[in-house]
Design an enzyme around this catalytic site. Structure first.
Site, PDB file in Angstrom:
ATOM      1  N   ASP A 141      -4.208   9.373   2.673  1.00 46.27           N
ATOM      2  CA  ASP A 141      -4.373   7.951   2.320  1.00 46.27           C
ATOM      3  C   ASP A 141      -5.665   7.799   1.512  1.00 46.27           C
ATOM      4  OD1 ASP A 141      -3.227   5.072   3.106  1.00 46.27           O
ATOM      5  OD2 ASP A 141      -5.433   4.966   3.068  1.00 46.27           O
ATOM      6  N   CYS A 164      -3.790   2.780  -5.563  1.00 49.53           N
ATOM      7  CA  CYS A 164      -3.293   3.599  -4.448  1.00 49.53           C
ATOM      8  C   CYS A 164      -2.050   4.396  -4.850  1.00 49.53           C
ATOM      9  CB  CYS A 164      -2.994   2.735  -3.236  1.00 49.53           C
ATOM     10  SG  CYS A 164      -1.840   1.386  -3.564  1.00 49.53           S
ATOM     11  N   HIS A 210       0.841  -1.188   0.000  1.00 48.48           N
ATOM     12  CA  HIS A 210       0.000   0.000   0.000  1.00 48.48           C
ATOM     13  C   HIS A 210       0.877   1.240   0.000  1.00 48.48           C
ATOM     14  CE1 HIS A 210      -3.611   2.321   0.510  1.00 48.48           C
ATOM     15  NE2 HIS A 210      -3.117   2.921   1.595  1.00 48.48           N
TER      16      HIS A 210
END
Length: 749
Positions: free
Chosen positions: A657, A707, A640
């Site tokens: 995030d 991401c 991530h």
């Protein structure tokens, strides 16, 4: 075993030649026993079980002897009946006295004597009657007096009736004291019919051995009768079909249908009867023209054989209150023209009104299959209807009307309609719409408003208009396609596409950054024409080109960064971005605004966590971080990507995030690093006042692969001070743009 079979065989022969059997055949003349024939015990009443071979042999022998030796003996012959009863009386006491399951056979001399007697009696037989006629006479229920007997050519005779036969079947009630009975078992087709003979008893009065009339078995619906000759099988078969339940039901339905008249016949018949009654009461002739056409050339109203609203005693006839079905005269308030409007839902109203002094008969006819092609409006008659009404009006005008007849009250609208010597006008059809409101409940039960909106209830003149619209559209579309016919053929377009794709491959190493907009824009610049209508051909050409150029040696070098095709392939589809792509793109952002932004390498946080400040001390040796306004620190936690930003002017450490996750330890590690760096660089103003923040109102990803793309987009927007105006749907376009920016080594607006 062989001895027992031989004994049974002899007994069978003796029984076949016995005079008792011959008398039975000679007297009955209709019975032969092709299968099992045995005697019951007098007390038990059970049939004797014979051996299968003996039964077969006995059957064949009995038939052979009966056909060859025994001739036909007429009924009620005194000599033969006396002989039969005498033989029966001599044999019956033996059977009753023996009381065993075996038959009592006579001696050899008795057998010869009986044979001689039979031969002598056979010679003296009367040959007047043939065997078939005598069989039909003696058959129960099929005598010559019946219909079937006459159908086969037999004349009625005075022979004894079947009711005089002393024979009982198993279906009849029998007293428990009856004895000396013989049971005939008919196992043909697995059907057992028990017939108990009382004629084998000791007849003291010497009555003939005659069976009783047969009866039908009500439970099984199978006729229990004795076996007859083969020539009677067809008669019995026809009689059985005639008496079957299906045949009787079908014939009953046919009779009922013939008895019932159709509603058209009832209506016309009732009107004719009513008109005859009116003629008897009046002076001259019928004021209403007859429904039966006298002249074949004259038009008459047609009554279809379906449910309609005609006056009479039809199936669906509605009679208003205050009038009986026999009364054909309807007043203004309850007339059928008040109930149904003219031509509503395919109804045509026929009105006959001769004068104000004669009764008016109004009949509405419902036509479902004949649309009115000439006049789609609901207030006009068809020409055929007008001609029919004119003929009827002229015929009614010539008829005389008496003054003694009752006069009905006629409204103003009806007075304007009535005419003596002319056709019916069109005004009642228009005024009937106002008269409908008087009896609306009856109208709604038959004519629903939903039916009026049905396509079949609309005028047929509207159909061509509906059908013409698609043709116009097709013509317009055909003209548009003819106008947009491109002068550029497929070969020219393919050549241009191939050259353009070669340039893309040379510049980007693959067709990943190529979009549809880029292709159409290039073709428009070349041919000055829009090729949006030829997208299938363009896509097919691009697919073929990609198959021919699968991979090439393409590399990108920027400062100390190098990207090959494997690194750039992470931007295709939904692949995860690797560190090389993140670091090189961060380098481009930092070079775009070098005085404000500093982008840390993606390995910085990992090195800081593993080796501490000393492991990353040399990374900022040539850079003064406290002179920058924004620090961008990508955080790579195995699978991530996240982003930490530091705003030096406000001393705020922010966490971004795309999945809403907050890693506090990452923020704390960056804060400790900044404090240590401030002491090393002798910047005491940055030793205190640091704050941490988690930004939540930011674009979020909706999958597990974008991401890294979100992190790069965060960095670019923050570095260029642009708002976050992107979402998950923009990620394919963002990936292509990042690919181009990496290949061109610059940020694209």
């Amino acid at each position: 075993m062989k001895k027992q079979k031989k004994i049974l065989w002899k007994k069978g022969i003796h029984l076949a030649f016995s005079e008792k059997w011959n008398a039975g055949f000679g007297s009955f003349k209709k019975f032969y026993f092709p299968q099992n024939l045995c005697f019951l015990k007098a007390k038990l009443g059970r049939p004797v079980a014979w051996h299968r071979q003996v039964k077969h042999f006995q059957c064949n022998k009995g038939l052979h002897i009966q056909k060859t030796w025994i001739q036909d003996v007429p009924f009620c012959s005194k000599t033969k009946s006396g002989l039969a009863t005498q033989n029966v009386s001599t044999l019956y006491p033996k059977v009753k006295r023996k009381d065993s399951k075996h038959f009592i056979s006579s001696s050899r001399s008795l057998l010869k004597l009986q044979a001689d007697k039979l031969l002598s009696s056979a010679k003296s037989l009367d040959h007047k009657y043939c065997r078939e006629k005598s069989l039909l006479k003696a058959a129960p229920g099929l005598s010559a007096n019946t219909v079937l007997g006459r159908a086969n050519g037999h004349e009625p005779t005075t022979d004894p009736q079947a009711s005089d036969f002393p024979m009982k079947f198993s279906g009849e009630s029998q007293s428990p004291g009856d004895s000396g009975k013989t049971v005939v078992l008919n196992k043909h087709r697995k059907r057992v019919c028990h017939g108990c003979y009382q004629g084998l008893e000791h007849h003291r009065n010497r009555r003939p051995l005659i069976p009783k009339q047969f009866q039908l078995n009500q439970h099984r619906r199978v006729r229990a009768s004795l076996m007859m000759y083969e020539k009677l099988s067809m008669i019995r078969f026809r009689y059985r079909i005639f008496r079957s339940q299906h045949f009787r039901t079908k014939s009953r339905v046919c009779k009922l249908r013939k008895a019932q008249r159709s509603w058209v016949q009832k209506v016309t018949g009732d009107h004719q009867e009513n008109l005859r009654d009116n003629n008897t009461e009046g002076d001259n002739c019928n004021p209403v023209p007859s429904l039966e056409p006298k002249d074949p050339c004259r038009c008459q109203p047609y009554f279809p054989d379906m449910d309609s609203s005609a006056v009479g005693k039809g199936k669906n006839c509605h009679v208003p209150d205050g009038h009986t079905k026999e009364n054909p005269v309807l007043d203004k308030e309850h007339g059928l023209d008040d109930t149904f409007p003219d031509q509503q839902n395919g109804c045509v109203a026929y009105n006959w009104d001769q004068s104000s002094s004669c009764p008016k008969w109004e009949c509405t006819e419902q036509i479902h299959e004949i649309p009115l092609m000439e006049h789609p409006s609901s207030d006009k008659f068809s020409p055929e209807t007008e001609r029919a009404l004119m003929a009827l009006g002229q015929e009614s005008g010539t008829s005389a009307v008496s003054d003694d007849r009752e006069k009905l009250p006629v409204s103003g609208a009806d007075k304007s309609v009535s005419s003596v010597d002319g056709p019916v006008s069109e005004e009642p059809a228009q005024n009937e719409n106002f008269q409908m409101e008087e009896d609306g409940s009856l109208k709604q039960s038959i004519l629903s408003s939903k039916l009026l909106d049905h396509p079949y209830c609309k005028s047929p003149l509207d159909a061509p208009l509906l059908c013409s619209e698609p043709k116009v559209e097709n013509q317009m579309s055909g003209g548009k396609s003819s106008q947009t016919a491109s002068p550029v053929d497929d070969e020219q377009l393919s050549t241009c596409l191939s050259g353009f794709l070669d340039e893309v491959m040379k510049k980007y190493g693959s067709l990943v950054p190529l979009s549809e907009k880029d292709v159409l824009g290039r073709l428009k610049d070349v041919f000055n024409e829009d090729f949006s209508n030829r997208k299938p051909f363009i896509n097919r050409e691009i697919t073929n080109y990609r198959a021919r150029h699968q991979k090439c040696n393409f590399r990108i070098f920027y400062n100390k960064h190098m990207l090959d095709m494997d690194d750039l392939a992470t931007l295709d589809g939904q692949n995860w971005l690797n560190d090389q792509v993140i670091n090189m793109y961060g380098e481009l952002i930092m070079d775009a605004v070098p005085d404000k932004v500093h982008f840390f390498n993606s390995f910085f946080h990992r090195q800081l966590v593993t080796k501490g400040y000393n492991g990353v001390k040399r990374w900022t040796k040539k850079v003064d971080l406290f002179k920058k306004s924004l620090l961008l620190i990508p955080i790579h936690l195995e699978v991530h990507w996240s982003l930490i930003t530091v705003t030096l002017s406000s001393r705020i450490i922010s966490f971004y995030d795309s999945q809403g996750i907050h890693f506090k330890f990452c923020v704390e590690n960056i804060r400790k690093y900044l404090l240590t760096e401030a002491r090393e660089k002798n910047r005491p103003e940055f030793l205190q006042g640091w704050q941490t923040a988690v930004t939540k109102c930011i674009p979020q990803q909706k999958n597990d692969s974008d991401c890294g793309v979100f992190v790069l987009q965060y960095c670019k927007c923050l570095a260029l001070e642009q708002p976050f105006q992107f979402s998950q749907e923009d990620m394919p376009r963002v990936r292509k743009r990042i690919y181009k920016e990496l290949c061109e080594c610059r940020l694209l607006d």
